[in-house]
Design a protein around this motif. Structure first.
Motif, PDB file in Angstrom:
ATOM      1  N   GLY A 119       0.788  -1.224   0.000  1.00 46.78           N
ATOM      2  CA  GLY A 119       0.000   0.000   0.000  1.00 46.78           C
ATOM      3  C   GLY A 119       0.816   1.268   0.000  1.00 46.78           C
ATOM      4  N   GLU A 120       2.087   1.196  -0.462  1.00 46.92           N
ATOM      5  CA  GLU A 120       2.963   2.374  -0.480  1.00 46.92           C
ATOM      6  C   GLU A 120       2.743   3.146  -1.770  1.00 46.92           C
ATOM      7  OE1 GLU A 120       4.773   3.256   1.987  1.00 46.92           O
ATOM      8  OE2 GLU A 120       4.646   1.468   3.249  1.00 46.92           O
ATOM      9  N   ALA A 121       1.760   4.047  -1.762  1.00 45.86           N
ATOM     10  CA  ALA A 121       1.346   4.737  -2.986  1.00 45.86           C
ATOM     11  C   ALA A 121       2.475   5.563  -3.591  1.00 45.86           C
ATOM     12  CB  ALA A 121       0.134   5.622  -2.708  1.00 45.86           C
ATOM     13  N   GLN A 122       3.140   6.371  -2.787  1.00 47.54           N
ATOM     14  CA  GLN A 122       4.195   7.232  -3.314  1.00 47.54           C
ATOM     15  C   GLN A 122       5.363   6.419  -3.842  1.00 47.54           C
ATOM     16  OE1 GLN A 122       3.813  10.560  -3.637  1.00 47.54           O
ATOM     17  NE2 GLN A 122       5.715  10.514  -4.806  1.00 47.54           N
ATOM     18  N   LYS A 160       8.034   5.351 -12.274  1.00 43.08           N
ATOM     19  CA  LYS A 160       8.721   6.408 -13.025  1.00 43.08           C
ATOM     20  C   LYS A 160      10.181   6.051 -13.247  1.00 43.08           C
ATOM     21  CE  LYS A 160       7.231  10.430 -12.258  1.00 43.08           C
ATOM     22  NZ  LYS A 160       6.854  11.732 -11.632  1.00 43.08           N
ATOM     23  N   ARG A 161      10.807   5.407 -12.277  1.00 42.24           N
ATOM     24  CA  ARG A 161      12.196   4.990 -12.449  1.00 42.24           C
ATOM     25  C   ARG A 161      12.316   3.987 -13.601  1.00 42.24           C
ATOM     26  NH1 ARG A 161      16.129   1.320 -10.867  1.00 42.24           N
ATOM     27  NH2 ARG A 161      14.547  -0.169 -10.178  1.00 42.24           N
ATOM     28  N   GLN A 162      11.373   3.048 -13.683  1.00 41.83           N
ATOM     29  CA  GLN A 162      11.375   2.106 -14.792  1.00 41.83           C
ATOM     30  C   GLN A 162      11.191   2.825 -16.128  1.00 41.83           C
ATOM     31  OE1 GLN A 162      11.724  -1.500 -14.773  1.00 41.83           O
ATOM     32  NE2 GLN A 162      12.681  -0.784 -12.885  1.00 41.83           N
ATOM     33  N   LEU A 177      -5.154  -6.036 -15.768  1.00 41.58           N
ATOM     34  CA  LEU A 177      -5.489  -6.255 -17.173  1.00 41.58           C
ATOM     35  C   LEU A 177      -6.230  -5.056 -17.747  1.00 41.58           C
ATOM     36  CD1 LEU A 177      -5.315  -8.375 -19.430  1.00 41.58           C
ATOM     37  CD2 LEU A 177      -7.541  -9.225 -18.688  1.00 41.58           C
ATOM     38  N   LYS A 178      -7.154  -4.507 -16.976  1.00 46.65           N
ATOM     39  CA  LYS A 178      -7.871  -3.312 -17.424  1.00 46.65           C
ATOM     40  C   LYS A 178      -6.905  -2.143 -17.580  1.00 46.65           C
ATOM     41  CE  LYS A 178     -11.590  -0.159 -16.025  1.00 46.65           C
ATOM     42  NZ  LYS A 178     -12.210  -0.120 -17.357  1.00 46.65           N
ATOM     43  N   GLY A 179      -5.995  -2.003 -16.620  1.00 45.22           N
ATOM     44  CA  GLY A 179      -5.007  -0.935 -16.719  1.00 45.22           C
ATOM     45  C   GLY A 179      -4.093  -1.086 -17.916  1.00 45.22           C
ATOM     46  N   HIS A 180      -3.681  -2.320 -18.206  1.00 38.94           N
ATOM     47  CA  HIS A 180      -2.814  -2.569 -19.366  1.00 38.94           C
ATOM     48  C   HIS A 180      -3.509  -2.181 -20.659  1.00 38.94           C
ATOM     49  CE1 HIS A 180      -0.964  -5.030 -22.557  1.00 38.94           C
ATOM     50  NE2 HIS A 180       0.158  -4.826 -21.904  1.00 38.94           N
ATOM     51  N   ASP A 181      -4.782  -2.534 -20.797  1.00 34.31           N
ATOM     52  CA  ASP A 181      -5.520  -2.193 -22.006  1.00 34.31           C
ATOM     53  C   ASP A 181      -5.656  -0.679 -22.151  1.00 34.31           C
ATOM     54  OD1 ASP A 181      -5.763  -4.860 -22.509  1.00 34.31           O
ATOM     55  OD2 ASP A 181      -7.809  -5.040 -21.740  1.00 34.31           O
ATOM     56  N   GLU A 182      -5.885   0.003 -21.034  1.00 39.83           N
ATOM     57  CA  GLU A 182      -6.017   1.466 -21.086  1.00 39.83           C
ATOM     58  C   GLU A 182      -4.703   2.130 -21.480  1.00 39.83           C
ATOM     59  OE1 GLU A 182      -7.408   2.608 -17.270  1.00 39.83           O
ATOM     60  OE2 GLU A 182      -9.480   1.956 -17.621  1.00 39.83           O
ATOM     61  N   VAL A 183      -3.597   1.662 -20.895  1.00 38.26           N
ATOM     62  CA  VAL A 183      -2.290   2.261 -21.185  1.00 38.26           C
ATOM     63  C   VAL A 183      -1.897   2.018 -22.641  1.00 38.26           C
ATOM     64  CG1 VAL A 183       0.182   2.093 -20.668  1.00 38.26           C
ATOM     65  CG2 VAL A 183      -1.496   2.163 -18.804  1.00 38.26           C
ATOM     66  N   CYS A 199      -0.582   4.946 -16.661  1.00 38.44           N
ATOM     67  CA  CYS A 199      -0.002   3.877 -15.849  1.00 38.44           C
ATOM     68  C   CYS A 199      -0.094   4.229 -14.366  1.00 38.44           C
ATOM     69  CB  CYS A 199       1.443   3.639 -16.263  1.00 38.44           C
ATOM     70  SG  CYS A 199       2.271   2.315 -15.347  1.00 38.44           S
ATOM     71  N   ASP A 200       0.215   5.495 -14.025  1.00 32.06           N
ATOM     72  CA  ASP A 200       0.112   5.933 -12.628  1.00 32.06           C
ATOM     73  C   ASP A 200      -1.303   5.746 -12.095  1.00 32.06           C
ATOM     74  OD1 ASP A 200       2.761   6.608 -12.590  1.00 32.06           O
ATOM     75  OD2 ASP A 200       2.443   8.760 -12.846  1.00 32.06           O
ATOM     76  N   MET A 201      -2.267   6.177 -12.866  1.00 36.75           N
ATOM     77  CA  MET A 201      -3.656   6.058 -12.420  1.00 36.75           C
ATOM     78  C   MET A 201      -4.088   4.594 -12.303  1.00 36.75           C
ATOM     79  SD  MET A 201      -4.418   9.134 -11.896  1.00 36.75           S
ATOM     80  CE  MET A 201      -6.157   8.918 -11.526  1.00 36.75           C
TER      81      MET A 201
END
Length: 561
Positions: free
Chosen positions: A288-291, A298-300, A362-368, A378-380
């Protein structure tokens, strides 16, 4: 004679400068020249070998499969096998063509007059097929069989297929048709029914890695095993794609000066995320470490990893954890520390949480993949995963609506279910006995789990929040993980639960049966009941509607003895 002997003022022409042999890419250089070099298609090779030995050769073959698995190469090998005459010129069709006779060498060099290759992508019309129909009437010039290899045959037009049907069904004895296609579903069923079909398989990562290691050895190139495994994974089962990537990786390594193909270079070249970095990011998500999650993503990105590749790496981690949870063997390319980490997550995370993580990622991957702002998307997506995976599933929501909330940890950051928080509010009234704990779980909505504990769990030690037990019977897959999760949800405390050796108490079910047997014994041993049973041995005794049959009476007597 002067240099301008002809009076033209021209200097003599210098002899041509000898040039080095032009470089051949690995995909062409290591194209299989015999069936032994064709990797991953053992079933097809055995079928062809048996057909040749028994002289039961089909008149048409269809090779299908994804790109780069050897369809066209297989067609050329079949052409060699059927036309090989051996080094002495006396041989017949064989599954092991010599590679030295004139037909073998001519076919390998693509110059045999009786082996005609046609690309259907550029010869789609009926006129092109009509030329074939006219030519098949004539015998082979120098080979045993006249062979037509048609690549990407699905590209032929409908009329071209129709024109070919009759000849394909009843070709002359000296003609063989070899078709190759990546989209067999586009080939008419009337054509498929006239061909012997071979489905060439994707090549496994393990076989590709071994093959690439052999190629590197032949090329005199040093390569890390992990680097070759990454190339094999990127090839997606295609030998040709993998060799093309390996070619690029070797060139990339040479530019760095040491000539060694390393995993870091391959990741950089392909824009892949480091697997250890993906596991680190996955761990931050679970904590749960959001930051920290956003900083790692971002480093990646700064290292050249595409956001979609980051999410794809997380999806692979969820898949690996899920496979570990059901007991599947680990990926052979994983180091030992990664296996231990995955096993730890598999032990802590429940199946509902893993399925929810998969769906969210999977939903996030499709959106990105289709976003105009990939990094921001990706952040969202990662934040949605971090917060959304901790939400209760529909069954838990129904339980909460029915029974109300139970004490839960108060976390400093959103927690994914299955991971403990750094700051929790401990509950003071934990069930003091095992029986009370089972009853508490039952009231909290974990009915099936409580029933299993009641029937098969023998307690070695109960010291909340710790529980040691032994099992008196089988339990369902994932019982321990589900138990820990249920105890946390029902009590608000993380319980230390595991199987242990030592003296164990009977299960609650066994205790109930002992108590029932004791009560039955007292009843059966009362003077009045004993006198009645002595007078009527087959009589049945009923106490408050509960039947004590003769069999049960015998059981009680045996317990008494």
């Amino acid at each position: 004679m002067p240099d301008d002997a002809l009076g033209l003022g021209l200097a003599p022409v210098a002899p041509p400068i000898a040039t080095a042999t032009p470089y051949r890419v690995l995909a062409r250089k290591y194209r299989p020249q015999n069936f032994a070099e064709l990797i991953g298609q053992d079933a097809m090779v055995q079928t062809l070998g048996n057909a040749i030995k028994r002289d039961r050769l089909a008149h048409a073959f269809l090779m299908t499969g994804v790109r780069g698995v050897g369809k066209t190469s297989t067609a050329r090998l079949i052409a060699k096998a059927l036309n090989c005459i051996g080094p002495d010129g006396q041989g017949g069709p064989t599954i092991d063509p010599c590679g030295k006779c004139e037909p073998c060498t001519a076919i390998a060099e693509g110059r045999h007059i009786d082996v005609i290759e046609m690309d259907a992508a550029s010869h789609t019309g009926v006129d092109d097929v009509r030329e074939i129909i006219e030519a098949v009437r004539y015998a082979a010039v120098s080979a045993r069989y006249k062979i037509y290899i048609i690549d990407e045959v699905h590209m032929l037009s409908k009329n071209a297929f129709n024109a070919l049907l009759k000849t394909l069904e009843e070709p002359p004895a000296h003609v063989k048709f070899l078709f190759a296609t990546t989209e067999v579903n586009k080939v008419p069923i009337t054509v498929l029914s006239r061909c012997q079909r071979f489905d060439l398989k994707r090549i496994s990562v393990e076989k590709l890695t071994t093959h690439f290691a052999e190629v590197c050895g032949k090329e005199g190139v040093m390569a890390d095993g992990e680097a070759l495994a990454l190339v094999a994974q990127a090839a997606e089962g295609s030998v040709r794609d993998g060799l093309s990537i390996l070619d690029q990786a070797i060139a990339h390594a040479d530019l760095d000066g040491d000539g060694v193909v390393s995993a870091a270079q391959v990741r950089s070249m392909l824009g892949l995320s480091d697997r250890s970095a993906v596991r680190r990011l996955f761990g931050l998500l679970l904590a749960g470490e959001a930051q920290a999650v956003l900083e790692e993503a971002k480093r990646q990105y700064r290292l050249g990893v595409e956001p979609a590749a980051t999410l794809a790496g997380l999806l692979r981690e969820v898949h690996l954890v899920t496979l570990a949870k059901i007991g599947s063997p680990h990926d052979a390319t994983l180091p030992e520390d990664a296996r231990e980490q995955i096993d730890g997550w598999a032990d802590k995370l429940s199946f509902p949480v893993l399925h929810r993580l998969w769906q969210l990622l999977l939903k996030g991957h499709d959106e990105v993949a289709r976003a105009s702002l990939p990094l921001e998307s990706c952040d969202m997506a990662l934040l949605r995963v971090l917060h959304g995976a901790s939400m209760p599933d529909p069954g838990e929501l129904a339980r909460l609506l029915q029974n109300g909330p139970v004490p839960t940890p108060v976390a400093t950051a959103p927690q994914i279910s299955g991971e403990s928080s750094a700051s929790t509010v401990s509950t003071s009234a934990l069930p003091a006995s095992f029986a009370a704990l089972v009853a508490h779980l039952d009231k909290s909505g974990f009915v099936n789990l409580a029933a299993t504990m009641h029937d098969v769990m023998r307690v070695v030690a109960h010291a909340p929040p710790a529980l040691r037990y032994q099992l008196a019977g089988p339990v369902h897959q994932g019982f321990l993980t589900e138990l820990r999760e249920a105890l946390f949800r029902a009590t608000g405390e993380r319980w230390d639960v595991e199987e242990a050796e030592g003296d164990a108490q009977p299960t609650l079910l066994e205790l109930e049966r002992l108590q029932e047997a004791q009560a039955n014994r007292e009843i059966l041993e009362s003077p009045l009941v004993k006198a009645a049973l002595d007078a009527f041995p087959d009589a049945e005794v009923s106490v408050e509607g509960r039947l004590i049959s003769p069999d049960r009476q015998a059981e009680v007597r045996s317990l008494r003895a």
